[in-house]
Design an enzyme around this catalytic site. Structure first.
Site, PDB file in Angstrom:
ATOM      1  N   HIS A 219       0.822  -1.206   0.000  1.00  0.00           N
ATOM      2  CA  HIS A 219       0.000   0.000   0.000  1.00  0.00           C
ATOM      3  C   HIS A 219       0.860   1.262   0.000  1.00  0.00           C
ATOM      4  O   HIS A 219       1.937   1.291   0.614  1.00  0.00           O
ATOM      5  CB  HIS A 219      -0.915   0.014   1.227  1.00  0.00           C
ATOM      6  CG  HIS A 219      -1.955  -1.069   1.192  1.00  0.00           C
ATOM      7  ND1 HIS A 219      -2.978  -1.074   0.280  1.00  0.00           N
ATOM      8  CD2 HIS A 219      -2.115  -2.193   1.946  1.00  0.00           C
ATOM      9  CE1 HIS A 219      -3.731  -2.147   0.475  1.00  0.00           C
ATOM     10  NE2 HIS A 219      -3.230  -2.855   1.474  1.00  0.00           N
TER      11      HIS A 219
ATOM     12  N   CYS B  77       1.110 -26.041 -15.792  1.00  0.00           N
ATOM     13  CA  CYS B  77       0.433 -24.729 -15.848  1.00  0.00           C
ATOM     14  C   CYS B  77       1.430 -23.584 -15.653  1.00  0.00           C
ATOM     15  O   CYS B  77       1.355 -22.563 -16.313  1.00  0.00           O
ATOM     16  CB  CYS B  77      -0.620 -24.624 -14.759  1.00  0.00           C
ATOM     17  SG  CYS B  77      -1.882 -25.884 -14.814  1.00  0.00           S
TER      18      CYS B  77
HETATM   19  C1  LIG Z   1      -7.964 -10.339   3.803  1.00  0.00           C
HETATM   20  C2  LIG Z   1      -6.648  -9.677   4.071  1.00  0.00           C
HETATM   21  C3  LIG Z   1      -6.067  -8.826   3.143  1.00  0.00           C
HETATM   22  C4  LIG Z   1      -4.862  -8.209   3.409  1.00  0.00           C
HETATM   23  N1  LIG Z   1      -4.258  -7.480   2.427  1.00  0.00           N
HETATM   24  C5  LIG Z   1      -3.091  -6.873   2.690  1.00  0.00           C
HETATM   25  C6  LIG Z   1      -2.425  -6.146   1.674  1.00  0.00           C
HETATM   26  O1  LIG Z   1      -2.822  -6.147   0.511  1.00  0.00           O
HETATM   27  N2  LIG Z   1      -1.314  -5.461   2.003  1.00  0.00           N
HETATM   28  C7  LIG Z   1      -0.827  -5.443   3.266  1.00  0.00           C
HETATM   29  O2  LIG Z   1       0.140  -4.747   3.523  1.00  0.00           O
HETATM   30  N3  LIG Z   1      -1.385  -6.198   4.238  1.00  0.00           N
HETATM   31  C8  LIG Z   1      -2.488  -6.923   3.967  1.00  0.00           C
HETATM   32  N4  LIG Z   1      -3.069  -7.701   4.912  1.00  0.00           N
HETATM   33  C9  LIG Z   1      -2.438  -7.781   6.220  1.00  0.00           C
HETATM   34  C10 LIG Z   1      -1.277  -8.759   6.245  1.00  0.00           C
HETATM   35  O3  LIG Z   1      -1.577  -9.943   5.554  1.00  0.00           O
HETATM   36  C11 LIG Z   1      -0.946  -9.060   7.700  1.00  0.00           C
HETATM   37  O4  LIG Z   1      -0.751  -7.830   8.361  1.00  0.00           O
HETATM   38  C12 LIG Z   1       0.280  -9.896   7.883  1.00  0.00           C
HETATM   39  O5  LIG Z   1       0.279 -11.013   7.046  1.00  0.00           O
HETATM   40  C13 LIG Z   1       0.380 -10.330   9.340  1.00  0.00           C
HETATM   41  O6  LIG Z   1       1.534 -11.104   9.482  1.00  0.00           O
HETATM   42  P1  LIG Z   1       1.933 -11.688  10.888  1.00  0.00           P
HETATM   43  O7  LIG Z   1       3.269 -12.280  10.720  1.00  0.00           O
HETATM   44  O8  LIG Z   1       1.751 -10.645  11.924  1.00  0.00           O
HETATM   45  O9  LIG Z   1       0.831 -12.814  11.180  1.00  0.00           O
HETATM   46  P2  LIG Z   1       0.747 -14.290  10.576  1.00  0.00           P
HETATM   47  O10 LIG Z   1       1.136 -14.332   9.166  1.00  0.00           O
HETATM   48  O11 LIG Z   1      -0.611 -14.802  10.915  1.00  0.00           O
HETATM   49  O12 LIG Z   1       1.850 -15.092  11.381  1.00  0.00           O
HETATM   50  C14 LIG Z   1       1.662 -15.477  12.711  1.00  0.00           C
HETATM   51  C15 LIG Z   1       2.325 -16.831  12.910  1.00  0.00           C
HETATM   52  O13 LIG Z   1       2.288 -17.177  14.284  1.00  0.00           O
HETATM   53  C16 LIG Z   1       2.104 -18.563  14.391  1.00  0.00           C
HETATM   54  N5  LIG Z   1       1.587 -18.871  15.717  1.00  0.00           N
HETATM   55  C17 LIG Z   1       0.385 -18.526  16.231  1.00  0.00           C
HETATM   56  N6  LIG Z   1       0.250 -19.004  17.489  1.00  0.00           N
HETATM   57  C18 LIG Z   1       1.404 -19.656  17.773  1.00  0.00           C
HETATM   58  C19 LIG Z   1       1.851 -20.377  18.917  1.00  0.00           C
HETATM   59  N7  LIG Z   1       1.091 -20.523  20.006  1.00  0.00           N
HETATM   60  N8  LIG Z   1       3.069 -20.945  18.882  1.00  0.00           N
HETATM   61  C20 LIG Z   1       3.857 -20.821  17.774  1.00  0.00           C
HETATM   62  N9  LIG Z   1       3.464 -20.164  16.657  1.00  0.00           N
HETATM   63  C21 LIG Z   1       2.253 -19.584  16.662  1.00  0.00           C
HETATM   64  C22 LIG Z   1       1.111 -18.852  13.270  1.00  0.00           C
HETATM   65  O14 LIG Z   1       1.107 -20.217  12.912  1.00  0.00           O
HETATM   66  C23 LIG Z   1       1.604 -17.947  12.170  1.00  0.00           C
HETATM   67  O15 LIG Z   1       2.505 -18.585  11.312  1.00  0.00           O
HETATM   68  C24 LIG Z   1      -4.245  -8.384   4.650  1.00  0.00           C
HETATM   69  C25 LIG Z   1      -4.804  -9.272   5.575  1.00  0.00           C
HETATM   70  C26 LIG Z   1      -5.980  -9.936   5.275  1.00  0.00           C
HETATM   71  C27 LIG Z   1      -6.527 -10.944   6.215  1.00  0.00           C
END
Ligand SMILES: Cc1cc2nc3c(=O)[nH]c(=O)nc-3n(C[C@H](O)[C@H](O)[C@H](O)COP(=O)(O)OP(=O)(O)OC[C@H]3O[C@@H](n4cnc5c(N)ncnc54)[C@H](O)[C@@H]3O)c2cc1C
Length: 482
Positions: free
Chosen positions: A49, A402
């Site tokens: 973004h 593919c």
């Molecule tokens: C529909 C949608 C659209 C989006 N579009 C965009 C976009 O276009 N651009 C943008 O910038 N952002 C976008 N986002 C936001 C972005 O995808 C997220 O902000 C980002 O992926 C979050 O990453 P994270 O590492 O914080 O969480 P996650 O990717 O969820 O990683 C968390 C990890 O923690 C692990 N975990 C959880 N509990 C435990 C535990 N107890 N012990 C060990 N491991 C654990 C999980 O397995 C997971 O792998 C979007 C999100 C959504 C849902």
């Protein structure tokens, strides 16, 4: 005993891990799934973004704009695809044109460069498939598209190359401060002891936070459903087309992906279910209806798959990146909903700087900030391919028809740092199975390679770890020839 334990190997945890790998400390990532990028980071819009949405002065706005700025260099360093295709927020009601001006002003205040309000004619000239009702648009040339898998995997891989350990299939079950003053982290795979903990657990970040703090956190899972369309219609729009935002978010967009598909979605449906990633007919119908308000005659018969992702939404709609007040040496990276992917390099940088200061960290002399991705033969000239095949004939055998993925690419994905161990692991590193047939053709062949290279029995090869085995047993058992 570890200096820092990071919980979660999504894009946030991987960005923090890469940043901490610059310093002379021991860092370990605990991940409950069998690979990186198994949570929200695998199911989103994949947009970098520009940064005009987030409220002025918020951490979201600051880290979005900084992350966006960092993406050019990062994508070069990590050899991952990234394209600044530009984004447009489309207005289809005359009385809503003021909203575009508000977004423009917010974007300018947030430091977004190059914003421009387009007339109906200018917008249609840039995107002929916009709705006939278009009245104007906000254009942000710094908006981009990226591959969320490759970004996350590359940052994790680079962290691992620089000494960060990753423990997969390791779920954090409880955390306590020991009498020794260190964090004792109980997992399904034994206990870990650490000076600092970084909570980057996505939609589970509230559960992890609540293990150590009396000031409870509550994450609302906000589901977004998507339709992914075939590459045949990948050029239907060339910019990312947003509607005007609402209090539920940025709305249903239509965008090309960095690999040439067309992506339409997401919805925004609040659910109280951390594993609720099943799509619904209602959600997918809403995707088509809402996207059609801004882009006409969408070729929805070219849908090749649908999926849903969960935003880790906090009531206050803000990133929470701070040391927990009643739990010193415990850092939350929570509420990382959109634009978390865009902001991820800046999230890593921010947590790295926080810990550098708190722990008095010293940079390593031998840190290597670059890595080479899996060679993608599809983008090579015939001469380059022949050269590669001469060196390694496996690059001459197509496994995924593919996406034109060769056996050589799959071998590379399996044998590199934090290599693939499942079908999805191979898919996210090579695109084998991402195409029109959605792995119908290549799955058995990829399974053969995983079996041969890693010695995993066929019955134990999974789609994505856990209970997702593909086959149960041999149907005919041992055949007697006598
Ligand atoms: C529909 C949608 C659209 C989006 N579009 C965009 C976009 O276009 N651009 C943008 O910038 N952002 C976008 N986002 C936001 C972005 O995808 C997220 O902000 C980002 O992926 C979050 O990453 P994270 O590492 O914080 O969480 P996650 O990717 O969820 O990683 C968390 C990890 O923690 C692990 N975990 C959880 N509990 C435990 C535990 N107890 N012990 C060990 N491991 C654990 C999980 O397995 C997971 O792998 C979007 C999100 C959504 C849902």
């Amino acid at each position: 005993m570890t200096d820092v334990i990071i919980i979660g190997a999504g894009v946030s945890g991987s960005a923090v891990a890469r940043e901490l790998s610059k310093y002379d400390i021991s860092t370990c990532v605990l991940e409950k799934c069998e690979d990186v990028c198994e949570g929200t980071s695998k199911a989103n819009s994949a947009i970098v973004h520009a940064g005009f949405d987030a409220e002025e002065g918020s951490l979201m706005a600051k880290l979005n704009v900084r992350g966006n700025e960092m993406m050019d260099q990062l994508s070069k360093d990590l050899d991952i695809p990234f394209k600044r295709n530009g984004s447009m927020v489309v207005c289809v009601h005359k009385d809503a044109l003021d909203g575009l001006k508000e977004l423009y002003d917010r974007g300018v205040a947030n430091g977004v460069k190059g914003l421009k309000i387009l007339s109906r004619e200018e917008a249609l000239e840039m995107e002929p498939n916009l709705s006939d009702n278009v009245e104007g648009a906000l254009y942000a040339p710094t908006g981009g598209i990226i591959c969320p898998f490759e970004l996350t995997i590359a940052m994790a891989e680079n962290a691992n190359m620089n000494g960060v350990e990753f423990r997969f299939n390791t779920e954090v079950e409880d955390i306590k401060k020991g009498d020794d003053g260190f964090w004792h982290i109980r997992t399904n795979n034994g206990e870990y002891v650490s000076r600092y903990v970084v909570n980057a657990a996505g939609v589970y970040a509230d559960k992890i936070h609540n293990m150590v703090s009396a000031d409870k956190m509550h994450i609302i899972e906000r589901r977004g459903d998507y339709c992914l369309l075939d590459k045949e219609v990948g050029g239907y729009v060339s910019h990312t087309i947003f509607p005007q935002p609402t209090k539920y978010g940025k709305g249903v967009l239509v965008t090309p992906t960095v690999h040439g598909n067309l992506l339409v979605g997401p919805t925004a449906i609040d659910i109280e279910n951390k594993e609720g990633t099943a799509t619904t007919a209602m959600g997918l119908n809403e995707v088509t209806a809402k996207a059609s308000e801004n882009v006409k005659n969408l070729p929805m018969r070219n849908v090749i798959t649908s999926f849903a992702g969960l935003r880790a939404h906090l009531e206050r709609h803000e990133f929470v990146i701070e040391e927990v007040k009643d739990a010193p040496c415990f850092i939350d990276v929570a509420g990382i909903e959109s634009p978390g992917l865009s902001a991820s390099p800046a999230i890593g940088e921010m947590v790295g700087n926080m810990l550098k200061e708190k722990m008095g960290l010293k940079e390593k002399a031998d840190w290597i900030g670059t890595r080479k991705g899996v060679i993608k033969t599809e983008g090579l000239s015939i001469e380059e391919r022949n050269e590669l095949i001469k060196k390694n004939p496996a690059y001459g055998t197509i496994v995924c028809r593919c996406e034109s993925v060769t056996e050589g690419e799959i071998l590379d994905a399996i044998h590199r740092p934090l290599g693939a161990r499942s079908l999805d692991g191979v898919k996210r590193r090579t695109r084998a199975g991402m195409g029109r047939c959605q792995a119908g053709f290549c799955s058995p062949r990829t399974m053969e390679i995983l079996h041969r290279e890693l010695g995993i029995p066929y019955e134990k090869i999974t789609k994505s770890g856990g209970n997702s085995a593909i086959v149960l047993e041999r149907t005919k058992g041992e055949v007697s020839m006598s």
